[in-house]
Design an enzyme around this catalytic site. Structure first.
Site, PDB file in Angstrom:
ATOM      1  CE  LYS A 182       0.423 -12.640  -5.877  1.00  0.00           C
ATOM      2  NZ  LYS A 182      -0.468 -12.369  -4.720  1.00  0.00           N
ATOM      3  N   GLY A 239       3.240  -3.800   1.814  1.00  0.00           N
ATOM      4  CA  GLY A 239       2.560  -4.821   2.615  1.00  0.00           C
ATOM      5  C   GLY A 239       3.285  -5.062   3.914  1.00  0.00           C
ATOM      6  CB  SER A 240       3.315  -8.036   6.063  1.00  0.00           C
ATOM      7  OG  SER A 240       3.804  -9.029   5.177  1.00  0.00           O
ATOM      8  N   GLY A 243       6.382 -10.251   4.381  1.00  0.00           N
ATOM      9  CA  GLY A 243       6.307 -10.393   2.923  1.00  0.00           C
ATOM     10  C   GLY A 243       7.394  -9.586   2.237  1.00  0.00           C
ATOM     11  N   GLY A 244       7.550  -8.343   2.648  1.00  0.00           N
ATOM     12  CA  GLY A 244       8.551  -7.458   2.033  1.00  0.00           C
ATOM     13  C   GLY A 244       9.953  -7.995   2.216  1.00  0.00           C
ATOM     14  CD  GLU A 263       4.719   1.734   2.755  1.00  0.00           C
ATOM     15  OE1 GLU A 263       4.605   1.124   3.855  1.00  0.00           O
ATOM     16  OE2 GLU A 263       3.775   2.224   2.140  1.00  0.00           O
ATOM     17  CB  CYS A 300       1.880   2.197   5.832  1.00  0.00           C
ATOM     18  SG  CYS A 300       1.426   3.229   4.476  1.00  0.00           S
ATOM     19  CD  GLU A 392       2.375  -2.047  10.544  1.00  0.00           C
ATOM     20  OE1 GLU A 392       3.165  -2.833   9.988  1.00  0.00           O
ATOM     21  OE2 GLU A 392       1.673  -1.238   9.920  1.00  0.00           O
TER      22      GLU A 392
END
Ligand code: NAP
Length: 532
Positions: A182, A239-240, A243-244, A263, A300, A392
């Protein structure tokens, strides 16, 4: 090469449509073409093709998979100029960074090619039978096998090395899984060019078309449908945290839960120890500044929490770092959305009294999606009481935290959540006196760095780019380095199988000459077996 703006479904093109466009984060220019979101029928076709391709792709010898991975690397290198030029427009990253990232992408594909060609990664284990034992012992053999069609979400901050042909895709393909990517909506053109390179390799290597598909979408619809699809067997994401976490929950709430390797957020604490601050504070200020502003702080592994002892040199250190921040040019971020989130997070932190701003870049902004580097400061007692300070902030900022004693440094370390990395800057004497701090940090992170900086992650065999939640969804894994392959495989055991029915890796003669554990001992020798 003309970009089409459609999804790549195996060897076929998706339907064009009125979709979304990439935006140049420096100029705000809308970039052609428009990308059509994959339709439900296209998602279904991509998954069905991947499902159909799985048995034959999974059974491919390591040498053939290696040939495929090397072909992708060559195809990407063969179109490097166009890929890098498009990525510059879409991500606003400088050419040298993207040239390096393209080389890293090709190198990691080749590294996985070496691993699967050599073959021992399958962790073959053989326990030979013993008819004389009471009760008799069976012949038991096991090895790792791929999981099935895998969905990979491209990352915004690595348009090449963690996107369409990045580390997640390389490790999933190396393990023998068809992949559906994606694409990240911030860089669809770059994604299409890399996707076409993979498609050419699928065709050149004579593989079933379903081994690879690339789907576009401006929102979360396509990703959600893919993760829910019953024929999808694993997920990889960078990603965030939001989202994760959403994808982890989606994968876990399916009637048949599947692994989701995400991650996510990490603040990467740095501990400056007393001897180092005394003897080389200026060097550390320079190194830290370079690390947290590198790539506009969009890594990250960016160091976002810097603990330093309260002592004579602390003030000089803070003013040295402040001066560097003031002189730093404003920086371009990956998208205006990410820049906006950075500015909101800075404003939110600024509006609290917990951590005042002690320096801010004096440069005026030039890019549409821009960020001004900012330095915050507080002390450990305040840090321990304010959970928000542990969050973060993605971008060129960090937080200095003064601790007043060894025991307060330990308390702050104990307070930390899971992170990708922790860094200690010290002298030999400092390290000897802080073994207890190292022991705490070892429980909190995937990688400990001594006298270095966490940004810059080597792609190699021993690398761990992981860590306990919320750094990742599963702290037993890594998304960088060759151990990433283990995320997309599972052990299968064969009991009392005749030699002719066993996979090559487990046959008694060891035809592939791989390392295997035979009755508890590592060897590349064949094994004798009655009737084999
Ligand atoms: P993101 O918002 O997490 O999105 C990453 C990908 O996942 C995108 O393709 C996104 O699709 C998709 N996605 C997000 N939420 C989803 C959901 N609930 N269901 C299905 N798909 C979903 O990350 P981003 O766009 O790269 O950047 C946003 C923020 O993430 C940054 O500001 C930063 O804070 C953080 N980030 C952290 C790291 C890190 O390594 N720690 C790396 C990159 C970003 P859509 O974009 O189409 O919605």
């Amino acid at each position: 090469m003309a970009l089409t703006g459609v999804s790549l479904i195996g060897g076929r093109n998706g339907e064009p449509g009125d979709g979304f466009s990439a935006v140049n984060p420096v100029t705000g220019e809308i970039l052609e073409p428009k990308y059509a979101a994959a339709s439900q029928a296209e998602i279904e076709l991509a998954v069905r093709l991947a499902h159909d391709a799985f048995p034959s792709y999974a059974a491919l010898p390591g040498g053939k998979k290696a040939e495929f991975l090397r072909s992708i690397a060559s195809e990407i290198e063969g179109n490097a100029a166009e890929i890098v030029a498009r990525a510059q427009l879409e991500a606003g990253l400088p050419k040298p960074r993207l040239d390096g990232e393209l080389a890293r992408t090709a190198n990691q594909l080749r590294l996985f090619a070496e691993v699967v060609e050599e073959g021992s990664w399958v962790n073959a284990r053989i326990d030979l039978p013993d008819a004389a034992r009471k009760p008799p012992k069976h012949d038991i053999r096991s090895m790792l096998k791929p999981l099935g069609p895998t969905v990979i979400f491209g990352a915004s901050n690595f348009p090449l090395a963690f996107s369409v042909a990045g580390g997640d895709t390389a490790s999933a393909l190396a393990a023998g899984n068809p992949v559906i990517v994606k694409a990240h909506p911030a860089h669809p053109g770059t994604s299409e060019l890399v996707g076409l390179a993979i498609r050419r390799s699928v065709q050149a290597c004579g593989l079933p078309e379903g081994v690879f598909s690339l789907l576009f979408d401006a929102g979360i619809e396509v990703g959600t449908r893919l993760v829910r699809h019953p024929l999808i067997k694993a997920v990889g994401f960078t990603g965030s945290l939001a989202g994760g976490r959403a994808l982890m929950d989606l994968a876990a709430s399916r009637p048949d839960p599947i692994p989701c390797y995400a991650e996510m957020g990490s603040v990467n604490p740095v501990f400056i120890l007393p001897g180092a601050l005394k003897s080389r504070g200026a060097d550390i200020a320079a190194g830290l500044h370079a690390s947290f502003t590198l790539g506009s702080g969009q890594f990250c592994t960016k160091p976002g929490l810097v603990f330093l002892p309260r002592q004579e040199e602390s003030r000089n250190f803070a003013s040295d770092l402040s001066e560097r921040v003031q002189k730093t040019p404003s920086q371009t971020m990956l998208t205006s959305g990410i820049a906006q989130r950075y500015r909101s997070a800075i404003d939110a932190r600024r509006s609290q009294d917990a951590a005042p701003v002690i320096a801010q870049s004096a440069a005026s902004a030039t890019a549409v999606a821009c960020a001004q580097p900012v330095l915050f400061s507080t002390d450990a007692a305040v840090f321990l009481k304010n959970e928000d300070l542990s969050e973060e902030v993605f971008g060129p900022t960090t937080l200095l935290i003064e601790y007043e004693s060894h025991s307060q440094a330990l308390e702050a370390a104990e307070h930390l959540e899971g992170h990708l990395t922790a860094t200690l800057l010290g002298t030999e004497e400092d390290f000897a006196a802080h073994r207890d701090l190292i022991a705490i940090l070892e429980r909190k992170v995937g990688r400990l760095v001594l006298n270095g900086y966490p940004t810059g992650v080597e792609v190699c065999h021993a690398m761990v780019h992981g860590g306990p939640y919320p750094a990742t969804s599963d702290g037993r894994s890594t998304s960088v380095g060759t151990q990433a392959i283990f995320r997309f495989a599972r052990p299968v055991c064969y009991q009392n199988f005749s030699n002719s029915l066993l996979p090559e890796e487990l046959k008694s003669a060891n035809p592939l000459k791989i390392w295997r554990m035979v009755d508890g001992v590592m060897t590349r020798e064949s094994v004798a077996r009655a009737g084999s």
